[in-house]
Motif scaffolding. Structure first.
Motif, PDB file in Angstrom:
ATOM      1  N   TYR A 127      43.395  43.326  41.929  1.00 50.80           N
ATOM      2  CA  TYR A 127      44.701  43.803  41.486  1.00 50.80           C
ATOM      3  C   TYR A 127      44.615  45.195  40.831  1.00 50.80           C
ATOM      4  N   GLN A 128      43.511  45.454  40.180  1.00 51.92           N
ATOM      5  CA  GLN A 128      43.341  46.730  39.484  1.00 51.92           C
ATOM      6  C   GLN A 128      43.028  47.874  40.453  1.00 51.92           C
ATOM      7  N   ASN A 129      42.222  47.584  41.468  1.00 54.91           N
ATOM      8  CA  ASN A 129      41.751  48.630  42.384  1.00 54.91           C
ATOM      9  C   ASN A 129      42.398  48.569  43.762  1.00 54.91           C
ATOM     10  N   GLY A 130      43.017  47.432  44.113  1.00 55.08           N
ATOM     11  CA  GLY A 130      43.565  47.275  45.448  1.00 55.08           C
ATOM     12  C   GLY A 130      42.520  46.813  46.437  1.00 55.08           C
ATOM     13  N   ASN A 185      52.325  37.555  53.689  1.00 57.91           N
ATOM     14  CA  ASN A 185      53.370  38.478  54.144  1.00 57.91           C
ATOM     15  C   ASN A 185      53.082  39.870  53.621  1.00 57.91           C
ATOM     16  N   ILE A 186      53.516  40.886  54.360  1.00 58.21           N
ATOM     17  CA  ILE A 186      53.223  42.256  53.966  1.00 58.21           C
ATOM     18  C   ILE A 186      54.497  43.032  53.666  1.00 58.21           C
ATOM     19  N   PHE A 187      54.401  43.910  52.668  1.00 60.49           N
ATOM     20  CA  PHE A 187      55.513  44.742  52.227  1.00 60.49           C
ATOM     21  C   PHE A 187      55.056  46.192  52.175  1.00 60.49           C
ATOM     22  N   ILE A 188      56.018  47.115  52.376  1.00 59.61           N
ATOM     23  CA  ILE A 188      55.759  48.524  52.092  1.00 59.61           C
ATOM     24  C   ILE A 188      56.903  49.043  51.218  1.00 59.61           C
ATOM     25  N   TYR A 189      56.611  50.085  50.472  1.00 56.71           N
ATOM     26  CA  TYR A 189      57.624  50.754  49.651  1.00 56.71           C
ATOM     27  C   TYR A 189      57.650  52.216  50.067  1.00 56.71           C
ATOM     28  N   SER A 190      58.790  52.659  50.572  1.00 51.80           N
ATOM     29  CA  SER A 190      58.934  54.034  51.052  1.00 51.80           C
ATOM     30  C   SER A 190      60.342  54.539  50.763  1.00 51.80           C
ATOM     31  N   ASN A 191      60.418  55.782  50.343  1.00 50.98           N
ATOM     32  CA  ASN A 191      61.720  56.442  50.121  1.00 50.98           C
ATOM     33  C   ASN A 191      62.663  55.611  49.266  1.00 50.98           C
ATOM     34  N   GLY A 192      62.112  55.010  48.216  1.00 52.34           N
ATOM     35  CA  GLY A 192      62.932  54.263  47.273  1.00 52.34           C
ATOM     36  C   GLY A 192      63.373  52.901  47.741  1.00 52.34           C
ATOM     37  N   GLN A 193      62.794  52.389  48.833  1.00 51.17           N
ATOM     38  CA  GLN A 193      63.203  51.084  49.370  1.00 51.17           C
ATOM     39  C   GLN A 193      62.002  50.220  49.716  1.00 51.17           C
ATOM     40  N   LEU A 194      62.119  48.935  49.388  1.00 47.28           N
ATOM     41  CA  LEU A 194      61.101  47.948  49.725  1.00 47.28           C
ATOM     42  C   LEU A 194      61.436  47.352  51.087  1.00 47.28           C
ATOM     43  N   LEU A 195      60.434  47.263  51.964  1.00 53.94           N
ATOM     44  CA  LEU A 195      60.647  46.728  53.311  1.00 53.94           C
ATOM     45  C   LEU A 195      59.668  45.598  53.607  1.00 53.94           C
ATOM     46  N   GLU A 238      53.602  52.760  48.781  1.00 58.82           N
ATOM     47  CA  GLU A 238      52.882  51.585  48.297  1.00 58.82           C
ATOM     48  C   GLU A 238      52.873  50.515  49.379  1.00 58.82           C
ATOM     49  N   VAL A 239      51.806  49.733  49.391  1.00 57.18           N
ATOM     50  CA  VAL A 239      51.650  48.623  50.334  1.00 57.18           C
ATOM     51  C   VAL A 239      51.077  47.442  49.559  1.00 57.18           C
ATOM     52  N   PHE A 240      51.606  46.251  49.802  1.00 54.72           N
ATOM     53  CA  PHE A 240      51.023  45.055  49.190  1.00 54.72           C
ATOM     54  C   PHE A 240      51.316  43.847  50.065  1.00 54.72           C
ATOM     55  N   PHE A 241      50.527  42.789  49.863  1.00 53.68           N
ATOM     56  CA  PHE A 241      50.813  41.539  50.560  1.00 53.68           C
ATOM     57  C   PHE A 241      50.985  40.421  49.542  1.00 53.68           C
ATOM     58  N   THR A 242      51.640  39.339  49.970  1.00 57.18           N
ATOM     59  CA  THR A 242      51.975  38.243  49.067  1.00 57.18           C
ATOM     60  C   THR A 242      51.519  36.900  49.628  1.00 57.18           C
ATOM     61  N   GLY A 243      51.163  35.998  48.724  1.00 61.15           N
ATOM     62  CA  GLY A 243      50.761  34.663  49.130  1.00 61.15           C
ATOM     63  C   GLY A 243      50.811  33.702  47.954  1.00 61.15           C
ATOM     64  N   THR A 244      50.827  32.409  48.238  1.00 61.81           N
ATOM     65  CA  THR A 244      50.963  31.387  47.208  1.00 61.81           C
ATOM     66  C   THR A 244      49.875  31.464  46.151  1.00 61.81           C
ATOM     67  N   LEU A 248      50.792  38.768  44.393  1.00 59.70           N
ATOM     68  CA  LEU A 248      50.981  40.108  44.978  1.00 59.70           C
ATOM     69  C   LEU A 248      49.663  40.877  44.891  1.00 59.70           C
ATOM     70  N   VAL A 249      49.196  41.396  46.020  1.00 62.46           N
ATOM     71  CA  VAL A 249      47.931  42.126  46.052  1.00 62.46           C
ATOM     72  C   VAL A 249      48.154  43.528  46.628  1.00 62.46           C
ATOM     73  N   PRO A 250      47.855  44.582  45.863  1.00 66.22           N
ATOM     74  CA  PRO A 250      48.042  45.944  46.359  1.00 66.22           C
ATOM     75  C   PRO A 250      47.006  46.316  47.422  1.00 66.22           C
ATOM     76  N   VAL A 251      47.438  47.084  48.405  1.00 64.50           N
ATOM     77  CA  VAL A 251      46.580  47.531  49.502  1.00 64.50           C
ATOM     78  C   VAL A 251      46.366  49.037  49.377  1.00 64.50           C
ATOM     79  N   VAL A 252      45.114  49.477  49.494  1.00 61.84           N
ATOM     80  CA  VAL A 252      44.799  50.907  49.333  1.00 61.84           C
ATOM     81  C   VAL A 252      44.097  51.504  50.552  1.00 61.84           C
ATOM     82  N   GLU A 253      43.752  50.654  51.534  1.00 61.23           N
ATOM     83  CA  GLU A 253      43.049  51.162  52.720  1.00 61.23           C
ATOM     84  C   GLU A 253      43.358  50.279  53.926  1.00 61.23           C
TER      85      GLU A 253
END
Length: 280
Positions: A127-130, A185-195, A238-244, A248-253
């Motif tokens: 969570y700290q480093n992605g 599941n995967i999410f991205i954050y771009s231009n002020g919107q979560l997708l 920003e990019v992250f994925f989610t699971g039970t 929420l886990v941030p993605v950096v690569e």
């Protein structure tokens, strides 16, 4: 504390539990399941999980003989007997037991399995480093909205990610559309919107996904459930994925290429904090 198994009315340990070689879940992967997180001895979003279990059952023409209240009671009793306060509960229903045949008897009786296990440790560095992802060309069936125990495609993708030193594999369709990861599941954050991808047959609509969207709404963060392409993911803020289990886990690569500036972002952190607040 003890990890326990409930199987068709029997309760015992994992070492003691047995099931017939004629179980259709064993022979065909003919069954459905749910994984429920337990926080401080409390089942999180149990109704959501059981609603999805019912939808999965309906999608594969499986009649569940138990009401939601019965399944909740079975689970709560097993959880209390285990004495585990931070747990993951696995609920599986197979179509039943019969000699191996593609055609099943309409009167077959389903088998129910419930297990309680301690939640595996999660590294704070995640969570700290992605974490890293790899992309995986989509090669699964067209009913990903069903939480089926037939998980070979997901297993192969997850293990390819593991061998590559990545936390997850994200599925990408031939046209570049990103759908979901092998177990999240995967999410991205771009231009002020979560997708995130729409809840259609191309993804399993996660329960954590649902509550993260509720967290976004609580924060007045604009979001949309619509498809996005791999080039959009690579350029996302920003990019992250989610699971039970992982939340929420941030993605950096992704595929060895830095994304999201190579570090976890503030929106992901705020959403995780709000998700934690809402589930209490």
């Amino acid at each position: 504390m003890q990890e326990l198994v409930y199987l068709n009315g029997w309760t015992g340990t994992f070492d003691e539990a047995t099931i017939s070689v004629n179980d259709r879940g064993f022979n065909f992967g003919d069954g459905i399941y749910e994984v429920v997180r337990v926080y401080e001895s409390r089942l999180f979003a149990m109704d959501d999980h059981l609603d999805r279990l019912e939808r999965s059952a309906k999608a594969i023409d499986l009649d569940l003989p138990w009401q939601k209240q019965e399944l909740t009671a079975i689970t709560e009793e097993l959880l209390a007997e285990s004495g585990i306060s931070e747990a993951m509960v696995y609920i599986q229903v197979s179509r039943g037991t019969a000699h191996r045949n593609h055609i099943y008897n309409e009167e077959i009786k389903p088998n129910i399995l419930v297990t309680v296990r301690s939640v595996p440790e999660r590294s704070p560095a995640m969570y700290q480093n992605g974490v890293k992802l790899i992309t995986q060309p989509e090669f699964r069936w067209q009913m990903c909205h069903v939480k089926s125990i037939s998980l070979l495609g997901n297993v192969l993708a997850k293990n390819r990610a593991h061998r590559a030193g990545a936390a997850e594999a994200v599925f990408v369709h031939p046209d570049g559309t990103v759908t979901e990861c092998s177990a999240s599941n995967i999410f991205i954050y771009s231009n002020g919107q979560l997708l995130t991808h729409p809840a259609d047959n191309k993804i399993l609509a996660g329960i954590t996904r649902k509550h993260v969207l509720a967290a976004a709404e609580s924060l007045n963060l604009p979001f949309a459930e619509k498809p996005f392409k791999i080039n959009e993911l690579m350029k996302a803020e920003e990019v992250f994925f989610t699971g039970t289990i992982v939340e929420l886990v941030p993605v950096v690569e992704v595929d060895g290429q830095s994304v999201a500036g190579g570090k976890p972002g503030p929106v992901t952190a705020k959403l995780h904090q709000e998700f934690t607040s809402l589930r209490k």
